[in-house]
Design an enzyme around this catalytic site. Sequence first.
Site, PDB file in Angstrom:
ATOM      1  N   GLY A  20      29.848   7.220   6.256  1.00  0.00           N
ATOM      2  CA  GLY A  20      30.340   7.312   7.625  1.00  0.00           C
ATOM      3  C   GLY A  20      30.803   5.948   8.109  1.00  0.00           C
ATOM      4  O   GLY A  20      31.137   5.074   7.310  1.00  0.00           O
ATOM      5  N   ARG A  21      30.821   5.759   9.426  1.00  0.00           N
ATOM      6  CA  ARG A  21      31.292   4.478   9.971  1.00  0.00           C
ATOM      7  C   ARG A  21      30.215   3.406   9.994  1.00  0.00           C
ATOM      8  O   ARG A  21      30.527   2.218  10.091  1.00  0.00           O
ATOM      9  CB  ARG A  21      31.868   4.675  11.371  1.00  0.00           C
ATOM     10  CG  ARG A  21      33.273   5.231  11.332  1.00  0.00           C
ATOM     11  CD  ARG A  21      33.995   5.085  12.655  1.00  0.00           C
ATOM     12  NE  ARG A  21      33.422   5.939  13.674  1.00  0.00           N
ATOM     13  CZ  ARG A  21      33.019   5.512  14.860  1.00  0.00           C
ATOM     14  NH1 ARG A  21      33.081   4.255  15.189  1.00  0.00           N
ATOM     15  NH2 ARG A  21      32.523   6.364  15.733  1.00  0.00           N
ATOM     16  N   GLU A  40      30.353  -0.037   7.874  1.00  0.00           N
ATOM     17  CA  GLU A  40      31.267  -1.131   8.196  1.00  0.00           C
ATOM     18  C   GLU A  40      30.588  -2.193   9.045  1.00  0.00           C
ATOM     19  O   GLU A  40      30.925  -3.371   8.958  1.00  0.00           O
ATOM     20  CB  GLU A  40      32.551  -0.620   8.843  1.00  0.00           C
ATOM     21  CG  GLU A  40      32.416  -0.133  10.254  1.00  0.00           C
ATOM     22  CD  GLU A  40      33.706   0.484  10.804  1.00  0.00           C
ATOM     23  OE1 GLU A  40      34.600   0.861  10.022  1.00  0.00           O
ATOM     24  OE2 GLU A  40      33.798   0.594  12.042  1.00  0.00           O
ATOM     25  N   HIS A  96      31.531   5.886   2.542  1.00  0.00           N
ATOM     26  CA  HIS A  96      31.731   4.501   2.958  1.00  0.00           C
ATOM     27  C   HIS A  96      30.492   3.636   2.737  1.00  0.00           C
ATOM     28  O   HIS A  96      30.549   2.426   2.949  1.00  0.00           O
ATOM     29  CB  HIS A  96      32.137   4.439   4.430  1.00  0.00           C
ATOM     30  CG  HIS A  96      33.517   4.943   4.697  1.00  0.00           C
ATOM     31  ND1 HIS A  96      33.840   6.287   4.661  1.00  0.00           N
ATOM     32  CD2 HIS A  96      34.662   4.285   5.005  1.00  0.00           C
ATOM     33  CE1 HIS A  96      35.127   6.436   4.939  1.00  0.00           C
ATOM     34  NE2 HIS A  96      35.651   5.242   5.154  1.00  0.00           N
ATOM     35  N   TYR A 147      34.660   7.010  -0.922  1.00  0.00           N
ATOM     36  CA  TYR A 147      35.734   7.664  -0.199  1.00  0.00           C
ATOM     37  C   TYR A 147      37.019   6.947  -0.616  1.00  0.00           C
ATOM     38  O   TYR A 147      37.033   5.714  -0.742  1.00  0.00           O
ATOM     39  CB  TYR A 147      35.502   7.574   1.318  1.00  0.00           C
ATOM     40  CG  TYR A 147      36.524   8.358   2.087  1.00  0.00           C
ATOM     41  CD1 TYR A 147      36.477   9.750   2.084  1.00  0.00           C
ATOM     42  CD2 TYR A 147      37.554   7.721   2.766  1.00  0.00           C
ATOM     43  CE1 TYR A 147      37.438  10.487   2.766  1.00  0.00           C
ATOM     44  CE2 TYR A 147      38.503   8.458   3.452  1.00  0.00           C
ATOM     45  CZ  TYR A 147      38.444   9.843   3.442  1.00  0.00           C
ATOM     46  OH  TYR A 147      39.408  10.570   4.109  1.00  0.00           O
TER      47      TYR A 147
END
Length: 193
Positions: A89-90, A93, A120, A139
């Site tokens: 997911g995010r 990051e 991710h 991904y």
Amino acid sequence: MAKKKILFLTGDFAEDYETMVPFQMLVMVGHEVHAVCPGKKKGDKVMMAIHDFDGYQTYSEKPGHLFELNYSFDDVKGEDYDAFCMAGGRAPEYLRLDKKVIELAKHFMEAGKPVASICHGIQILTAADVVRGRRLTAYPAVGPEVTLAGGEYVAIAPTEAVVDGNLVTSPAWPGHPKWIKAFLDVLGTTIKL
């Protein structure tokens, strides 16, 4: 089967399925799993995001569940764990900007302990510079990072997984059946049917 102690890393806007499903499955088969997030303590919650594949050029994002952490990140010591699992997911990051997260990724990879990462989540491994010479997937949008970090990016269907020694990776949550089974195999977990 010997019970394993597994560190499970997630965070705000991690992918819902990539947090809920592996966490619950690892607990269900009898492992002790500590779900953590930097800056948060046991009992705190993180907001999940649902990434779906609706026919657009990339995934869409919808609000997910709140996920309650069951351990405090500040209390984590890599040497206390048998394995490491990272949600996608995010969240990765920003999680990869945390020095301790990078140190943990290095610890598990350098020690050859089982490591599972999806989607991710691989961004944490590339930021930790531990994929050099390794075969893995992610991904597809993370593929260039794998290559730049010296890894061999393997382009596979989202329902598949790649195993390279202690490292188990998959492109996204549709790969859960193969990714989780491969992680259990690397952990030495057997399930009697």
